[in-house]
Design an enzyme around this catalytic site. Structure first.
Site, PDB file in Angstrom:
ATOM      1  CG  HIS A   1      -1.759  -1.232   1.320  1.00  0.00           C
ATOM      2  ND1 HIS A   1      -1.285  -2.424   1.809  1.00  0.00           N
ATOM      3  CD2 HIS A   1      -3.051  -1.447   0.955  1.00  0.00           C
ATOM      4  CE1 HIS A   1      -2.252  -3.325   1.757  1.00  0.00           C
ATOM      5  NE2 HIS A   1      -3.339  -2.758   1.246  1.00  0.00           N
TER       6      HIS A   1
ATOM      7  CG  HIS B   1      -3.620   0.001   4.846  1.00  0.00           C
ATOM      8  ND1 HIS B   1      -4.465   0.349   5.874  1.00  0.00           N
ATOM      9  CD2 HIS B   1      -3.590   1.075   4.010  1.00  0.00           C
ATOM     10  CE1 HIS B   1      -4.928   1.564   5.671  1.00  0.00           C
ATOM     11  NE2 HIS B   1      -4.412   2.037   4.543  1.00  0.00           N
TER      12      HIS B   1
ATOM     13  CB  ILE C   1      -9.055   7.715  -0.690  1.00  0.00           C
ATOM     14  CG1 ILE C   1      -9.177   8.933  -1.622  1.00  0.00           C
ATOM     15  CG2 ILE C   1      -8.771   6.444  -1.491  1.00  0.00           C
ATOM     16  CD1 ILE C   1     -10.229   8.818  -2.717  1.00  0.00           C
TER      17      ILE C   1
ATOM     18  CG  HIS D   1      -5.989   1.787  -0.445  1.00  0.00           C
ATOM     19  ND1 HIS D   1      -6.148   2.052   0.896  1.00  0.00           N
ATOM     20  CD2 HIS D   1      -5.885   0.431  -0.545  1.00  0.00           C
ATOM     21  CE1 HIS D   1      -6.142   0.913   1.575  1.00  0.00           C
ATOM     22  NE2 HIS D   1      -5.980  -0.085   0.727  1.00  0.00           N
TER      23      HIS D   1
ATOM     24  NE  ARG E   1     -22.083 -16.891  38.251  1.00  0.00           N
ATOM     25  CZ  ARG E   1     -23.048 -16.057  38.598  1.00  0.00           C
ATOM     26  NH1 ARG E   1     -22.915 -14.766  38.402  1.00  0.00           N
ATOM     27  NH2 ARG E   1     -24.175 -16.486  39.112  1.00  0.00           N
TER      28      ARG E   1
ATOM     29  CB  SER F   1     -22.845 -11.482  35.584  1.00  0.00           C
ATOM     30  OG  SER F   1     -24.094 -10.879  35.765  1.00  0.00           O
TER      31      SER F   1
ATOM     32  CD  GLU G   1     -19.754  -7.068  24.808  1.00  0.00           C
ATOM     33  OE1 GLU G   1     -19.781  -6.351  23.769  1.00  0.00           O
ATOM     34  OE2 GLU G   1     -20.731  -7.132  25.596  1.00  0.00           O
TER      35      GLU G   1
ATOM     36  CG  PHE H   1     -21.934 -11.546  24.696  1.00  0.00           C
ATOM     37  CD1 PHE H   1     -22.783 -12.008  23.692  1.00  0.00           C
ATOM     38  CD2 PHE H   1     -22.488 -11.228  25.926  1.00  0.00           C
ATOM     39  CE1 PHE H   1     -24.145 -12.140  23.911  1.00  0.00           C
ATOM     40  CE2 PHE H   1     -23.855 -11.351  26.150  1.00  0.00           C
ATOM     41  CZ  PHE H   1     -24.681 -11.811  25.141  1.00  0.00           C
TER      42      PHE H   1
ATOM     43  CG  HIS I   1     -23.226 -16.340  32.757  1.00  0.00           C
ATOM     44  ND1 HIS I   1     -22.310 -15.735  33.597  1.00  0.00           N
ATOM     45  CD2 HIS I   1     -24.447 -16.075  33.291  1.00  0.00           C
ATOM     46  CE1 HIS I   1     -22.944 -15.140  34.595  1.00  0.00           C
ATOM     47  NE2 HIS I   1     -24.237 -15.333  34.439  1.00  0.00           N
TER      48      HIS I   1
ATOM     49  CG  HIS J   1     -27.640 -14.345  27.018  1.00  0.00           C
ATOM     50  ND1 HIS J   1     -28.355 -13.802  25.976  1.00  0.00           N
ATOM     51  CD2 HIS J   1     -27.403 -13.327  27.890  1.00  0.00           C
ATOM     52  CE1 HIS J   1     -28.543 -12.512  26.217  1.00  0.00           C
ATOM     53  NE2 HIS J   1     -27.968 -12.199  27.359  1.00  0.00           N
TER      54      HIS J   1
ATOM     55  NE  ARG K   1     -27.264 -17.402  36.484  1.00  0.00           N
ATOM     56  CZ  ARG K   1     -28.535 -17.650  36.671  1.00  0.00           C
ATOM     57  NH1 ARG K   1     -29.130 -18.604  35.993  1.00  0.00           N
ATOM     58  NH2 ARG K   1     -29.232 -16.937  37.514  1.00  0.00           N
TER      59      ARG K   1
HETATM   60  C1  TPP Z   1     -10.959  -5.177   9.659  1.00  0.00           C
HETATM   61  C2  TPP Z   1     -10.451  -4.925   8.283  1.00  0.00           C
HETATM   62  N1  TPP Z   1     -11.308  -4.916   7.252  1.00  0.00           N
HETATM   63  C3  TPP Z   1     -10.881  -4.739   5.996  1.00  0.00           C
HETATM   64  C4  TPP Z   1      -9.545  -4.561   5.741  1.00  0.00           C
HETATM   65  C5  TPP Z   1      -9.048  -4.402   4.325  1.00  0.00           C
HETATM   66  N2  TPP Z   1      -8.630  -3.016   4.092  1.00  0.00           N
HETATM   67  C6  TPP Z   1      -7.356  -2.643   4.175  1.00  0.00           C
HETATM   68  S1  TPP Z   1      -7.134  -1.014   3.947  1.00  0.00           S
HETATM   69  C7  TPP Z   1      -8.782  -0.778   3.682  1.00  0.00           C
HETATM   70  C8  TPP Z   1      -9.324   0.607   3.378  1.00  0.00           C
HETATM   71  C9  TPP Z   1      -8.838   1.549   4.385  1.00  0.00           C
HETATM   72  O1  TPP Z   1      -9.154   2.853   4.056  1.00  0.00           O
HETATM   73  P1  TPP Z   1      -8.394   4.022   4.794  1.00  0.00           P
HETATM   74  O2  TPP Z   1      -8.313   3.729   6.233  1.00  0.00           O
HETATM   75  O3  TPP Z   1      -9.051   5.273   4.387  1.00  0.00           O
HETATM   76  O4  TPP Z   1      -6.931   3.922   4.236  1.00  0.00           O
HETATM   77  P2  TPP Z   1      -6.327   4.699   2.996  1.00  0.00           P
HETATM   78  O5  TPP Z   1      -7.192   4.389   1.813  1.00  0.00           O
HETATM   79  O6  TPP Z   1      -6.341   6.124   3.343  1.00  0.00           O
HETATM   80  O7  TPP Z   1      -4.962   4.121   2.847  1.00  0.00           O
HETATM   81  C10 TPP Z   1      -9.474  -1.965   3.797  1.00  0.00           C
HETATM   82  C11 TPP Z   1     -10.937  -2.108   3.629  1.00  0.00           C
HETATM   83  C12 TPP Z   1      -8.673  -4.568   6.842  1.00  0.00           C
HETATM   84  N3  TPP Z   1      -7.372  -4.412   6.708  1.00  0.00           N
HETATM   85  N4  TPP Z   1      -9.150  -4.722   8.090  1.00  0.00           N
END
Ligand code: TPP
Length: 673
Positions: A35, A75, A194, A265, A360, A387, A414, A440, A464, A476, A523
């Site tokens: 990236h 990324h 973007i 990107h 618990r 809980s 969570e 959860f 639980h 649950h 529980r």
């Molecule tokens: C939880 C998750 N969902 C999807 C992705 C895939 N993904 C990587 S970057 C991105 C878009 C991110 O956009 P932004 O934060 O605006 O980054 P930019 O385009 O500015 O580099 C996605 C969907 C990921 N890395 N993590």
């Protein structure tokens, strides 16, 4: 975008930032993946942050009072790797940049904690980094209050993108940070409009500034390519008593043909376009080449921290020997020597009193003796304190008026809780544990997986843990969760049968250095099954013979948690019919699997019929029923095949056939009786 004007306005700054952009373009081109756009867009912000604000020492990346830098938009890993190379981190020589994304390199596609010293946390799943950062900042607050400003006083800086802010977990994190007034937390939002699919407004029209402000944050909006504006905003953020968000308006892939587009990107590898971007920057150097004067300016930025660290070490040296040793112990993640004797004493008392309590409650009884001797535990619950039994009398509540409190009301969050726990553990000097209903874990899963991947010893108190919770019903009642957690590498899933096993599980969780633990707790009340005191921690072996067969051994019953007492009752029925039956308690499969073959063979010898008993799905059980010298024709399972139902617990166990009678009948059928 008038890049020429930017270049001439701040030429030194520009070339330092251009080094990040050029290295990013070259590394992504060499890997033919990655990236490019985000590191290019945020290079100015990162340069100002590292040059003017961040306290760090590349020669000692683990220095406890360093500022933390968290690249939530993982990324854009080349931003972090470039900064680490340029400032002189020993784990990040140029070869690592050239090896970006290759087998064995420290420069994985997304930053991985543990690969190179200096990477604070693993990011890549969007939103995790910003949510971790709340934990980093909480740990810093608690430690500043505890040790004083001379020892702990640092900031947590985060770079987060549109993606991080769209992820649900960021909402939990932002809400928690705002309420807690985490003034040392500063988020730099890469506001470039973007994402991968296109412009952000195709999917989201949230006013992020208003959103953060509504949650109690200090908010500023700036031009993210203006070094003076960046500097001033960070300075103001540091001074404000609230957590700060600085929305930095940037251009993704600045200076490239793909600037301001979603194409920017991803991986920008076209050689001609790459070259012309470098020309726009005034960067007339070959691939991976950083001229000596620019590299030495960056190294000077890296060297700046050495004095700050030395000053800190001098202050640290004024602490008493005892305090220094305690600080070092908790930052090394080592449990105090007293822990095992404390657990042993509790076990002895329990085998004498033999209470019938829910595990618990057993967990709470254990925490009552642990928390006073471990100042590093930080407990909490996602709005289920009463809980989950996670709060002990001595902890005190962490809030803006009580920074020494060690109990956190996470609210109904969570995922945010689990991610914050990761941050606290990664910060160092903290042993976080947090509770919710076991069902959860689904909501916390994203962060729990990262605990395992990073090797963070967080402890999840999941109460639980089956249909045994009764009337709350199938929404649950966890059924598939044990299987899911056991399928996760590097996770210890403990399902203790009674208070003794619960205490042993806690000891193992708190002495773990690099594996998270999940405590699956009932529980409903459970009898004490460990009625004979053993100083040894039997749970450490994962599984052990709890009651052996009298006479010829014809059956082995294997069970966990609340079903261990079902197995013992089934054994009584079978033995009274002359069927020699062994009961094996299996509180932690992963630890049993790690034992020597000879021990496993002793516990699970070939020959007898085997029946597994657990109020969950069979998935995973065949490892013990069919594997380990087992035999499909002689193996059975008593458990769940569907979701549960709403009714009193005893009725549910009866209706779903998880009883001593059902178990005995299965054994007899397998024996052909
Ligand atoms: C939880 C998750 N969902 C999807 C992705 C895939 N993904 C990587 S970057 C991105 C878009 C991110 O956009 P932004 O934060 O605006 O980054 P930019 O385009 O500015 O580099 C996605 C969907 C990921 N890395 N993590």
């Amino acid at each position: 975008m008038d890049i020429a004007a930017l270049r001439t306005a701040n030429p030194d700054h520009w070339m330092k930032a251009a080094a990040i952009r050029a290295l990013t373009l070259d590394a992504v081109a060499a890997a033919n993946s990655g990236h490019s756009g985000m590191p290019m867009g945020m290079a100015d912000v990162a340069t100002v942050l590292f040059e003017k604000h961040l306290n760090f020492d590349p020669k000692m990346p683990e220095w406890p009072d360093r500022d933390r830098f968290i690249l939530s938009a993982g990324h854009g890993s080349m931003l972090l790797y470039s900064l680490m190379y340029l400032t002189g981190y020993e784990d990040m020589p140029l070869e690592q940049i050239k090896d970006f994304r290759q087998w064995g390199a420290k420069t994985a596609g997304h930053p991985e904690f543990g690969h190179a010293r200096g990477i604070e946390t693993t990011t890549g799943p969007l939103g995790q980094g910003i949510a971790n950062s709340v934990g980093f900042a909480i740990a810093e607050e608690i430690q500043r209050a505890t040790w004083g400003k001379k020892i702990i006083d640092h900031n947590t800086y985060v770079i987060a993108g549109d993606g991080c802010l769209m992820e649900g977990v960021s909402h939990e994190a932002i809400g928690l940070a705002g309420m807690q007034k985490l003034s040392h937390l500063i988020v730099l939002f890469d506001n470039n409009n973007i994402t991968i699919d296109g412009t952000v407004d195709m999917a989201d029209v949230t006013d992020q500034n208003a959103r953060f402000a509504a949650a109690g944050w200090h908010v500023q909006a700036i031009d993210g390519h203006d070094p003076q504006a960046i500097d001033a905003a960070i300075t103001a953020a540091k001074a404000d008593p609230r957590p700060s968000m600085i929305a930095c308006k940037t251009h993704i892939a600045i200076g490239h043909a793909a600037q301001d587009t979603s194409k920017g990107h991803g991986a920008l590898t076209d050689p001609a376009q790459l070259q012309s971007a470098k020309e726009v920057y005034g960067w007339n150097y070959g691939p991976f080449e950083v001229p000596a004067d620019i590299k030495s300016q960056w190294e000077a930025i890296g060297a700046r921290g050495a004095q700050t660290r030395a000053d800190w070490e001098a202050r640290f040296a004024t602490l008493s020997g005892t305090k220094q040793a305690e600080f070092k112990r908790i930052f090394a993640g080592e449990a105090p020597k007293k822990l095992s004797a404390t657990i042993r004493a509790l076990k002895k008392q329990i085998t004498e009193s033999q209470p019938k309590v829910a595990t618990r409650k057993s967990s709470e009884m254990t925490l009552e003796v642990i928390n006073p001797i471990m100042a590093e535990t930080i407990g909490g619950s996602a709005d289920l304190t009463g809980s989950n039994n996670t709060k002990t009398a001595d902890l005190g509540v962490f809030n803006p008026d009580n920074r020494k409190g060690r109990y956190i009301y996470y609210g109904v969050r969570e995922h945010g809780m689990a991610a914050a726990m990761n941050g606290m553990a990664l910060h160092g000097g903290a042993k976080p544990y947090g509770g919710t209903f076991m069902c959860f874990t689904d909501y916390a899963r994203g962060a729990m997986r990262l605990s395992a991947l990073m090797g963070v010893p967080a402890t999840y108190v999941m109460t639980h843990d089956s249909i045994g919770l009764g009337e709350d019903g199938p929404t649950h009642q966890p059924v598939e969760h044990l299987a899911m957690m056991r399928a996760t590498p590097n996770t210890h899933v403990f399902r203790p049968a009674d208070t003794v096993e619960t205490a042993e599980s806690w000891e193992l969780a708190l002495t773990s250095q690099s594996t998270p633990s999940v405590l699956c707790l009932s529980r409903q009340g459970l009898p004490t099954v460990r009625t004979e005191h053993k100083t040894k921690n039997l749970t450490a072996q994962g599984a052990y013979v709890l009651a052996d067969a009298t006479g010829k051994r014809q059956a082995i019953l294997m069970a966990t948690g609340s079903e261990v007492s079902v197995a013992l009752a089934a054994r009584d029925l079978l033995q009274s019919d002359g069927i020699g039956t062994r009961v094996v308690s299996m509180p932690c499969w992963e630890l049993f699997a790690a034992q020597d073959e000879s021990y496993r063979r002793k516990v699970l010898p070939a020959g007898p019929v085997r029946v597994g008993i657990e109020a969950g799905v069979r998935f995973g059980w065949d490892q013990w029923l069919l594997g380990e010298r087992g035999n499909a024709k002689k193996a059975g399972f008593v458990g769940m095949q569907s979701f549960g139902a709403s009714a009193p617990a005893e009725v549910l166990f009866e209706k779903f056939g998880i009883t001593a009678e059902d178990t005995a009948a299965q054994v007899k059928a397998l024996l052909g009786l």
